[in-house]
Motif scaffolding. Structure first.
Motif, PDB file in Angstrom:
ATOM      1  N   SER A   1      58.343 127.538  27.046  1.00 43.09           N
ATOM      2  CA  SER A   1      59.285 128.202  27.958  1.00 43.09           C
ATOM      3  C   SER A   1      59.616 127.233  29.080  1.00 43.09           C
ATOM      4  O   SER A   1      58.865 126.296  29.342  1.00 43.09           O
TER       5      SER A   1
ATOM      6  N   THR B   1      62.580 132.011  28.201  1.00 44.25           N
ATOM      7  CA  THR B   1      61.244 132.377  27.754  1.00 44.25           C
ATOM      8  C   THR B   1      60.902 131.666  26.449  1.00 44.25           C
ATOM      9  O   THR B   1      61.768 131.051  25.807  1.00 44.25           O
ATOM     10  N   HIS B   2      59.622 131.782  26.045  1.00 35.95           N
ATOM     11  CA  HIS B   2      59.212 131.155  24.785  1.00 35.95           C
ATOM     12  C   HIS B   2      59.826 131.848  23.579  1.00 35.95           C
ATOM     13  O   HIS B   2      59.772 131.346  22.467  1.00 35.95           O
ATOM     14  N   GLU B   3      60.415 133.038  23.832  1.00 35.96           N
ATOM     15  CA  GLU B   3      61.120 133.750  22.754  1.00 35.96           C
ATOM     16  C   GLU B   3      62.596 133.403  22.721  1.00 35.96           C
ATOM     17  O   GLU B   3      63.340 133.931  21.897  1.00 35.96           O
TER      18      GLU B   3
ATOM     19  N   PRO C   1      54.714 127.309  21.192  1.00 38.51           N
ATOM     20  CA  PRO C   1      56.025 127.675  21.750  1.00 38.51           C
ATOM     21  C   PRO C   1      56.116 127.260  23.220  1.00 38.51           C
ATOM     22  O   PRO C   1      55.114 127.191  23.928  1.00 38.51           O
TER      23      PRO C   1
END
Length: 1405
Positions: free
Chosen positions: A461, A481-483, A459
């Motif tokens: 960011s 963010t990576h989310e 992932p």
């Protein structure tokens, strides 16, 4: 060329015939095309193709007649320009930009049949984009159908990427697994599909062989020879995430040896629903080596172990393959154990049961690890995400086991594989970034920055940062963010539309809406890659960043405003068209049309168009017309003046304001455009006047001035009668007569003018006098009325007559004889002026003016004597030295006391004769001037002589004194005075001044340690006595005499100077015979410094032996560049007394650093400080009797100091600006910025000026001492000084009288030795201020207010006309009763202007 021309003609004929056949063809087009109707079809567009790749476009024709083989021509259309590409008929068809590619077969036509072709371009260029036309020349004998078709071709950039990120080579054994990964991505904005294939190129193969393909529709296709292994699950291809394509081969074979690589193809679906390959990329290859495994002996088995080929990184998969090869062991069973560093990891028993040991149980439960038996002989241990602790030495331990009758197993024999070391390093990311953005955007547009990411494993960011200038530091903009959560929006972006997005391919985009110029600069993209730890937490594994600069152009920089016209020079009553062209970004515009009359600095607003669309007229809208046309690239505003008048002649320009979201972003002024409105050519002509008219005193003189021809029947005239250069009277267009200055208080009663016939004007002067003689000129000016109702001057003509009024000849005459008197300087000069032929007439008197000029210069009036006895002196140069007398009638005398050299020159007198008439008035009868008196002034000869006798005097008694006599043997004048100066010096050195007796009697001594005695026994004998002689008085004494004479008040002239002989004084004492105990440096030194800076002078003694009883006296002497005598600046005595002898003592700093070192610092140096400096030192000692005795003396070498003047560097910012003000409550500020100054010590005095008709007028001054002075009492001016070099003046409560040009003038002052001096001055640019007083649309829209505004003034004007008419009638009746002459013009009485409105010069009541 003829065929090309014919083709163009044919195309135009087709277009021409389409119109009359439109209705007929409409019916035909609703059904199918009939036979014999030509139809050309080209591949349907739009087509999207990638630059750098080949392309083919099909074209065919049907329904044609003639030859079965048709010719085809291809063209491309760009910006409405057709460009030939290629033709099957004409080899020279292509234009220059395509001819080379056609000749090199880079572009060609492939014929599929007689009626179908393909246009092939082997390498597509960006310039090939456009509308592609396919045309077939006519072979039908007539025109029916379509002969060309078009398709849109778009050329896009190549963004396809394919890369292999693994090891460049791998060595495997038969049966080992192989896993390879390929990264494939594309950033094309169009909707495209990708297909990925893995190829094997072995040494035995001529061409690469496909292994497996994942097609564009996600179907799997297999290469020849790999089908069975795919169906057995031994070969697979997986798509991991969005960009990773993984090839797995569980058991490699000998035939798999070779180079394995991946190939990516990008496909796009055309409008005809077919898929076309538009790009392809091939990755680098991995060289795979497959080793053959040798079978074991009969009855035995062997164990082989193969671990994943490195290098391995944290997070990679670790595969350990155990293979058992058995020979002649029927029904054998094996248990396999994987060992790491001799410790068990996992075991698969003979029954197939899996056992996991120690800490690996948790990893097996978390599905991180698994062990499987894939065949009778193959066992695999897989750790999906390797850790650093997984590295070490691995082995496979295999036991052959048999099953007992009770179902248990017994071990028979064991084999161990060869150990293999596995190394696992920290993960090295292949993460790479490429930033993509436009080089520049326009203010207000969306700013978009993209960051292309490749080689990521986990992932991602992103954080975006920005800095405006190179010297700034980066600041945060926004983060993702990576989310996928946006956060950390920068402080200055909180209220703005800012977002960052991630595409499916993993790329990031930053968008800033409504960009501002402050958004320019460098943007940084920081991308971090994240991995999952063993505890399930995410950690940042790698971070990469890229930065790139972008420019944000302001709206103002992109805007251009141009004013054009084809009618800038037109006759009156013609039309004028002004075109204002605005080019730039798509924004809302506010436009003002401005007009400036000739020879004026005031600009008026014709009309204003607000950015919201409202129009406000500042001028009469009936005189103008406006047209606005918006085009894609510009906005055209056309201002029309339907009927131009002279009032509309001048300079025009348009001012344009740009708005975005109701915020003004820019202001632009067009060029000035001058419009000239020409008057018609005048045809007026005048009758010729008599050149001379002679008459005698007390008769009437008449002058006639007639207009013979006029330009139009509606012409009017103004008549002006002049006498000499002064106006006698004038008649305006309304036949109102006004008297001029030449009429005076008496003559206006004797003159009148009347109009005879229609255009004949007669002037009569009654009872002429000799003073009426002169040149009479009639000036006639023709006037016409323009379309606005204003009268304008067309032409002015004039004619003149000389009037000579004679009377009885006068016997008055002056003495014309010239004289050449000489006078000595200081004596009295007497000048005479007499009138010859004076009779006994008591009614005659005389006035006189005495004049003087020198060296061809203009004459200067010394005095004026009037016939009534008034006397006035006019010359300041002769002030106090003139005496006038008139001993008899007609005899005048002027005496000049104390003649000086400046009195030389030519003198004469001008006399006027006056006579008293019967009315008691004095009138001038005659005038004449005398001859010239040429005066020369002889300067006093220098006869000064001072007695010269050299003497020598040896003194042994210190109590004695020395007298220096100064005897003047002769002088130049008895009234001269003397200034005597005594000096003392040594051999080979400059003397210094010791005493001065000024010419005004003041005395000054330059020696402070003894009292000098001055005496003057007689007028030409001076004495100076030096008492109490000591060894320091040794030297050469003499006096110098300057002789002065007073030439005028407070002015003296030095006649000459002379010096006496020298008196050599030697003091002979026992102490003087001692050798000197100290010396001084006699070297001559040079020192350069700058005006205003300080410089330091050192005086050091070289003492052979320090003696505490020795003390020193020091004297610092200065010799200027112009002087021969030294001037003592200061003295420091052995007893510690410090005394200054100069007025500039505040600038001197004396210090004694050591017992033998003395320093003098001169502060704030001036150019007058240039010269030589020398210190003279005496050594003193206190004897046993308590008396100070001179022991030794010496002097230093000269220090020659040069003080350079400061260079002028003052510069005030010069920027001419224009300001239009509509809000009268507002104010405006006149800035005064000083860009540079000459010195850090300078101060400024700033004065603001307003330019008026009579010139600039000072309105405010900020003095250098901080005091403020305002010259405007009725208005508050606010002064500000935000910086040391920035001054501001604000004018509040604006009024129409504040219109004009404003500027400031700065004076730079520098400190001098004892005061301040004005160094230089400079002025700023001008601020043009215009105050709008009209243009409120709400007030103009009120019909009642408009009606009242027109009606009330008309009523007032009517009442005023009635009152003036009644007063004129009353005046006329009174004048008739008094029998005074009336002036008539076309039977209408012309009454002079009433006293209430007449000028003082015209008042003759």
């Amino acid at each position: 060329m003829r065929e090309k021309a014919k083709g163009l003609i044919r195309l135009r004929m087709v277009d021409f015939w389409h119109l009359p056949r439109l209705l007929f063809l409409t019916g035909l087009l609703q059904g199918d095309l009939c036979y014999g109707q030509r139809l050309v079809q080209i591949q349907e567009g739009p087509l999207y193709r990638v630059k750098g790749y080949p392309i083919s476009i099909s074209c065919d024709v049907s329904g044609f007649k003639g030859s079965p083989v048709q010719d085809f021509e291809f063209r491309v259309k760009k910006s409405n320009v057709d460009i030939n590409i290629i033709s099957t008929k004409d080899q020279d068809f292509a234009y220059a930009m395509y001819s080379k590619r056609v000749s090199e077969k880079e572009i060609e036509i492939e014929r599929l049949s007689g009626s179908s072709v393909l246009l092939r371009i082997k390498t597509l260029l960006g310039g090939d984009a456009g509308d592609i036309f396919c045309q077939t020349p006519n072979t039908d004998g007539g025109y029916l159908g379509s002969y060309e078709a078009q398709s849109k071709l778009n050329v896009i950039e190549d963004t396809l990427k394919a890369s292999y990120s693994g090891s460049s080579s791998q060595s495997l054994s038969e049966g080992d697994p192989l896993q390879l990964e390929c990264q494939v991505s594309s950033e094309t904005y169009q909707h495209t599909h990708l297909s990925v294939s893995w190829f094997l190129h072995s040494g035995a193969d001529e061409n690469p062989r496909p292994i497996i393909t994942l097609d564009k529709d996600l179907t799997v296709k297999l290469g020849a020879g790999f089908e069975d292994r795919y169906h057995a699950g031994l070969i697979s291809m997986d798509k991991v995430e969005d960009t990773t394509f993984r090839l797995k081969m569980l058991q490699v074979q000998q035939s798999d040896q070779g180079n394995i690589y991946c190939k990516a193809i990008e496909w796009i679906q055309d409008p005809d629903r077919s898929w076309t390959q538009i790009a392809h990329k091939t990755s680098t290859a991995c060289n795979v080596e497959v080793k053959q495994i040798v079978a074991p002996d009969a009855g035995s088995f062997s164990v082989y172990m193969k671990a994943s080929k490195g290098p391995l990184q944290v997070g990679d998969a670790l595969d350990i393959h155990c293979s058992v090869k058995a020979q002649s062991l029927p029904g054998h069973l094996f248990s396999v154990t994987w060992l790491k560093n001799q410790k068990s990891v996992a075991q698969i028993g003979p029954s197939g049961m899996l056992t996991v040991f120690d800490s690996y149980k948790e990893r097996e439960n978390a599905a991180e690890m698994r062990a499987v038996k894939t065949s009778r002989t193959d066992y695999f241990l897989t750790i999906r995400s390797a850790r650093a602790e997984d590295q070490g030495q691995y082995q496979c331990e295999v036991w052959q086991e048999d099953m007992n009758d009770d179902g248990t197993f017994r071990r028979i024999q064991k084999q161990l594989s060869s150990p293999e070391t596995v190394s696992i390093t920290a993960k090295e990311s292949d993460l790479t970034l490429v930033m993509m953005m436009e080089d520049a955007v326009t203010e207000g547009d969306t700013l978009q920055v993209s960051c292309s990411v490749s080689g990521s494993k986990g992932p991602l960011s992103v954080s975006w940062q920005h800095k405006k200038d190179s010297g700034d530091s980066f600041s945060d903009v926004i983060s993702l963010t990576h989310e996928g959560v946006m956060k950390d929006i920068g402080t200055k972006y909180q209220s703005r539309h800012v977002q960052t997005l991630q595409s499916p391919a993993g790329n990031f985009t930053l968008e800033i809406g409504a960009s501002a110029t402050s958004d320019r600069g460098e943007y940084r993209c920081i991308v971090s890659e994240w991995t999952i730890q063993s505890n399930g937490e995410m950690t940042k594994a790698n971070t990469q960043s890229q930065q790139k600069a972008i420019s944000v152009h302001s709206v103002e920089s992109q805007m251009t405003v141009t004013l054009k016209s084809r009618t800038t020079n037109v006759p009156i009553n013609s039309s004028v068209e002004l075109l204002c062209i605005v080019k730039g970004p798509k924004v809302s515009l506010a436009v003002r049309w401005m007009f400036q009359p000739p020879n004026s600095t005031v600009q008026t607003n014709i009309l204003s168009i607000r950015h919201t669309g409202e129009i406000a007229w500042g001028a009469d809208r009936r005189n103008y017309q406006l047209s606005i046309q918006t085009q894609p690239s510009a906005t055209h505003l056309l201002l029309i003046v339907p009927q131009a008048s002279k009032q509309q002649e001048g300079q025009y320009h348009c001012q344009v304001d740009a708005y975005q979201n109701n915020v003004q972003k820019a202001t632009k002024n067009s060029n000035l455009l001058a419009v000239t409105v020409q008057k018609p050519v005048s045809r007026m002509s005048l009758s010729k006047l008599k050149s001379r008219l002679e008459t005698t005193v007390n008769t009437d003189a008449k002058f006639e001035c007639s207009v013979l021809t006029t330009t139009t029947d509606t012409s009017r005239f103004t008549i002006t009668w002049m006498i000499g250069s002064q106006m006698l009277l004038t008649m305006d267009l309304d036949a109102v007569v006004k008297f001029g200055p030449a009429a005076g208080l008496e003559m206006d009663q004797r003159i009148h003018m009347e109009v005879r016939q229609k255009q004949t004007f007669q002037l009569t002067v009654h009872q002429v006098r000799t003073s009426d003689s002169g040149q009479y000129r009639c000036e006639v000016e023709e006037w016409l009325q323009d379309p606005l109702g204003d009268w304008y001057s067309l032409k002015k003509m004039s004619g003149s007559t000389e009037l000579v009024v004679k009377e009885k000849a006068s016997d008055f005459r002056m003495n014309k004889a010239d004289t050449q008197p000489k006078v000595k300087e200081g004596e009295q000069l007497v000048l005479n002026c007499s009138v010859d032929g004076i009779g006994s007439d008591s009614t005659l008197r005389y006035s006189l003016s005495w004049l003087f000029n020198r060296d061809q210069s203009p004459s200067v009036t010394l005095l004026t004597y009037s016939y009534d006895g008034r006397l006035m002196f006019n010359s300041h140069e002769f002030e106090g030295r003139l005496h006038f007398s008139s001993p008899a009638v007609g005899v005048f005398q002027l005496s000049i006391h104390r003649a000086i050299q400046e009195d030389r020159g030519r003198y004469y007198c001008q006399v006027n004769q006056y006579q008293l008439d019967c009315k008691g008035q004095w009138s001038s009868k005659a005038s004449d001037k005398s001859g010239y008196t040429n005066v020369s002034v002889q300067l006093i000869e220098n006869k000064l002589h001072v007695h010269k006798e050299d003497k020598s005097l040896n003194i042994t008694n210190l109590q004695e004194g020395v007298t220096v006599s100064c005897i003047i043997d002769s002088r130049s004048s008895d009234v001269s005075v003397f200034e005597v100066t005594w000096s003392r010096g040594q051999r080979d050195e400059r003397p210094i001044l010791i005493f001065n007796a000024s010419r005004d009697g003041t005395l000054h001594s330059a020696i402070d340690d003894k009292d000098l005695v001055f005496r003057r026994p007689s007028a030409m004998h001076y004495k100076l006595t030096v008492p109490n002689i000591n060894p320091t008085d040794t030297g050469l004494y003499y006096c110098q005499v300057a002789e002065w004479i007073q030439t005028a008040a407070n002015k003296w002239r030095r006649i000459g100077e002379d010096k006496s002989g020298e008196l050599s004084v030697h003091v002979d004492t026992a102490e003087s015979k001692k050798t000197d105990s100290f010396t001084m440096d006699r070297t001559e030194k040079y020192l350069n410094t700058k005006e205003g800076e300080q410089f330091e002078l050192a005086c050091s003694l070289n003492v052979e032996k320090e003696d505490p009883t020795h003390h020193y006296t020091l004297r610092w002497v200065f010799n200027s560049l112009e002087s021969t005598n030294g001037i003592t600046l200061l003295s420091y005595s052995y007893n510690g007394r410090l005394q200054y002898f100069t007025e500039n003592k505040d600038r001197l700093r004396f210090s004694r650093l050591t017992s033998s070192t003395f320093n003098l610092v001169v502060l704030n140096s001036d150019t007058a400080d240039s010269g030589s400096y020398q210190c003279r030192v005496e050594q003193w000692q206190l004897d046993c009797e308590g008396q100070w005795k001179l022991m030794a003396q010496a002097q230093s070498g000269s220090t020659n100091v040069t003080v350079r003047s400061i260079e002028s560097k003052l510069h005030v910012k010069k920027e001419n600006r224009m300001l239009n003000i509509t809000d009268h409550q507002a104010g405006f500020t006149v800035d005064c910025d000083i860009d540079s100054q000459s010195s850090d010590k300078s101060t400024f005095e700033v004065t603001w000026f307003k330019v008026q008709e009579e010139g600039p007028v000072a309105i405010f001054t900020a003095s250098r001492d901080g005091t403020l002075h305002s010259a405007i009492s009725d208005k508050q001016l606010v002064f500000g000084r935000p910086l040391a070099t920035h001054y501001k003046l604000t004018v509040q409560q604006i009024q129409p009288t504040d219109v004009g040009q404003y500027y400031c003038q700065v004076e730079e002052w520098l400190p001098t030795a004892d005061n301040w001096r004005k160094f230089v001055s400079d002025k700023s640019g001008e601020l043009s201020v215009h105050v709008h007083t009209e243009g409120d649309p709400e007030k103009q829209a009120n019909p009642l207010g408009t009606a009242l505004g027109i009606t009330i003034p008309l009523i007032c004007l009517l009442v005023l006309v009635v009152i003036l008419f009644l007063r004129r009638e009353h005046k006329r009746n009174c004048d008739l009763k008094k029998k005074k002459a009336c002036l008539w013009a076309e039977n209408n009485p012309l009454t002079p202007v009433p006293e209430e409105v007449s000028s003082p010069e015209a008042d003759h009541s």
